[in-house]
Design an enzyme around this catalytic site. Sequence first.
Site, PDB file in Angstrom:
ATOM      1  N   ARG A  45       0.863  -1.199   0.000  1.00  0.00           N
ATOM      2  CA  ARG A  45       0.000   0.000   0.000  1.00  0.00           C
ATOM      3  C   ARG A  45       0.888   1.235   0.000  1.00  0.00           C
ATOM      4  O   ARG A  45       2.091   1.142   0.158  1.00  0.00           O
ATOM      5  CB  ARG A  45      -1.017   0.009   1.148  1.00  0.00           C
ATOM      6  CG  ARG A  45      -0.656  -0.575   2.468  1.00  0.00           C
ATOM      7  CD  ARG A  45       0.360   0.194   3.281  1.00  0.00           C
ATOM      8  NE  ARG A  45       0.100   1.617   3.335  1.00  0.00           N
ATOM      9  CZ  ARG A  45       1.036   2.526   3.520  1.00  0.00           C
ATOM     10  NH1 ARG A  45       2.299   2.177   3.684  1.00  0.00           N
ATOM     11  NH2 ARG A  45       0.742   3.801   3.560  1.00  0.00           N
ATOM     12  N   ALA A  47       0.833   5.093  -2.331  1.00  0.00           N
ATOM     13  CA  ALA A  47       0.712   5.333  -3.775  1.00  0.00           C
ATOM     14  C   ALA A  47       1.923   4.866  -4.602  1.00  0.00           C
ATOM     15  O   ALA A  47       1.762   4.090  -5.551  1.00  0.00           O
ATOM     16  CB  ALA A  47       0.402   6.807  -4.017  1.00  0.00           C
ATOM     17  N   ARG A  88      -7.308  -0.606  -7.103  1.00  0.00           N
ATOM     18  CA  ARG A  88      -7.652   0.494  -6.184  1.00  0.00           C
ATOM     19  C   ARG A  88      -7.865   1.754  -7.035  1.00  0.00           C
ATOM     20  O   ARG A  88      -7.153   1.954  -8.019  1.00  0.00           O
ATOM     21  CB  ARG A  88      -6.546   0.720  -5.128  1.00  0.00           C
ATOM     22  CG  ARG A  88      -6.502  -0.381  -4.072  1.00  0.00           C
ATOM     23  CD  ARG A  88      -5.587  -0.022  -2.914  1.00  0.00           C
ATOM     24  NE  ARG A  88      -6.225   0.876  -1.956  1.00  0.00           N
ATOM     25  CZ  ARG A  88      -5.577   1.437  -0.929  1.00  0.00           C
ATOM     26  NH1 ARG A  88      -4.279   1.199  -0.743  1.00  0.00           N
ATOM     27  NH2 ARG A  88      -6.213   2.227  -0.079  1.00  0.00           N
ATOM     28  N   ASP A 236      -1.956  10.726  -2.510  1.00  0.00           N
ATOM     29  CA  ASP A 236      -2.314   9.651  -3.431  1.00  0.00           C
ATOM     30  C   ASP A 236      -2.574  10.164  -4.831  1.00  0.00           C
ATOM     31  O   ASP A 236      -2.372   9.465  -5.816  1.00  0.00           O
ATOM     32  CB  ASP A 236      -3.540   8.889  -2.923  1.00  0.00           C
ATOM     33  CG  ASP A 236      -3.092   7.847  -1.920  1.00  0.00           C
ATOM     34  OD1 ASP A 236      -2.836   8.232  -0.763  1.00  0.00           O
ATOM     35  OD2 ASP A 236      -2.927   6.681  -2.312  1.00  0.00           O
ATOM     36  N   ASN A 246      -5.460  12.433  -0.013  1.00  0.00           N
ATOM     37  CA  ASN A 246      -4.556  11.634   0.833  1.00  0.00           C
ATOM     38  C   ASN A 246      -5.412  10.940   1.891  1.00  0.00           C
ATOM     39  O   ASN A 246      -6.631  11.146   1.980  1.00  0.00           O
ATOM     40  CB  ASN A 246      -3.476  12.514   1.454  1.00  0.00           C
ATOM     41  CG  ASN A 246      -2.371  11.693   2.097  1.00  0.00           C
ATOM     42  OD1 ASN A 246      -1.855  10.756   1.486  1.00  0.00           O
ATOM     43  ND2 ASN A 246      -2.008  11.992   3.328  1.00  0.00           N
ATOM     44  N   LYS A 247      -4.753  10.138   2.706  1.00  0.00           N
ATOM     45  CA  LYS A 247      -5.436   9.327   3.716  1.00  0.00           C
ATOM     46  C   LYS A 247      -6.470  10.124   4.497  1.00  0.00           C
ATOM     47  O   LYS A 247      -6.227  11.264   4.897  1.00  0.00           O
ATOM     48  CB  LYS A 247      -4.385   8.737   4.662  1.00  0.00           C
ATOM     49  CG  LYS A 247      -4.906   7.837   5.755  1.00  0.00           C
ATOM     50  CD  LYS A 247      -5.798   6.710   5.261  1.00  0.00           C
ATOM     51  CE  LYS A 247      -5.139   5.834   4.218  1.00  0.00           C
ATOM     52  NZ  LYS A 247      -6.126   4.989   3.495  1.00  0.00           N
TER      53      LYS A 247
END
Length: 354
Positions: A45, A47, A88, A236, A246-247
């Site tokens: 995991r 990017a 994804r 990402d 992003n997260k």
Amino acid sequence: MIKTIAWKNNTVILLDQKALPLNERYITCRTYQEIISAIKDLTVRGAPAIGVAAAMGAALGAAALSSIPPEKFRHKFSAICAEIAQSRPTARNLFWALERMKKHLEDSIKSGSKNLVQELISEAKRICTEDIEINRQMGKNGRALLADGDNILTHCNAGALATAGYGTALGVIRAAKAEGKNLHVYVDETRPVLQGARLTAWELQKEKIPATLITDNMAGFLMQQGRIDKIIVGADRIAANGDIANKIGTYALAVLAKAHGIPFYVAAPLSTIDVSIKTGATIPIEERSGTEVTHLRGLPIAPAKTKVYNPAFDLTPARYITAIVTERGILRKPYLNSIRTASKGNPGHETISF
Ligand code: MRU
């Protein structure tokens, strides 16, 4: 150095990030379908690491094609890439790496290469080694942003584990430490998958960089107390105007940073920038299984049948971002201009159309 991913004897070796920090074990992928599963279930995991895994997965798929004429090979390879692209939706690097592999196949066919499989394996390995070089360059470019004695907050894991090695946001921290700066990192645990607690805290401990773990909802209080000097995260996907995905939780940090006058930095390679989209509004945000929220390591922490909404990423508008660190230097506002300049001559990025 932490090894996240490697090509070995026509297999792909992945450090199993699901097992960390309790077990440091590697798994072997022999087919592109196994790579798809590993990307989906977060064995690999982050990017840039997803991009490298996708390229190697495509190479595994190519290696399984028996010797067929170029036309047929192209068709089958394209179908394999399309399947991997479904793994994804948010990280730009996944699509960037697959596009690069397809372009390499076209170039190899044009130049009359006799061994297309070998060409694709070499390209995937190149994407992997280049990623580490790019991260080191980002580290060199970004380290001046951090000062001796800084307390830095980071979210999720944007370290060696999220890349082929060295890391993006953690790469900048590594590089600043390497030039003798004393830094301390606050690590957001990063609910619901705990990439901060499980992965970033593990990486920083290995690197002997002082770190303190906090839960995500503590970050605002720490900022109010003046305990945080700077924030640095990865991304990402970055739109042409500098909006980032992003997260989940990144947006809240950026807004809090603005309210407290704390610089908010993003570190990401150009392969994370999607010049085909003008703003972050059209970035696809992955929704993951509700069990990530209702369960911890298999144990329920909510009543059975609890309804859950579980977006894995959020969008941070460019106005909250102080600067974006890339391998081509530190980009500042207005990002449309700085991204356009940085993208010039970078394959796959020249076509910024607004
Ligand atoms: O769901 P994940 O763990 O793949 O999410 C990762 C992130 O959000 C990272 O911050 C991002 O990919 C940058 S990694 C250099």
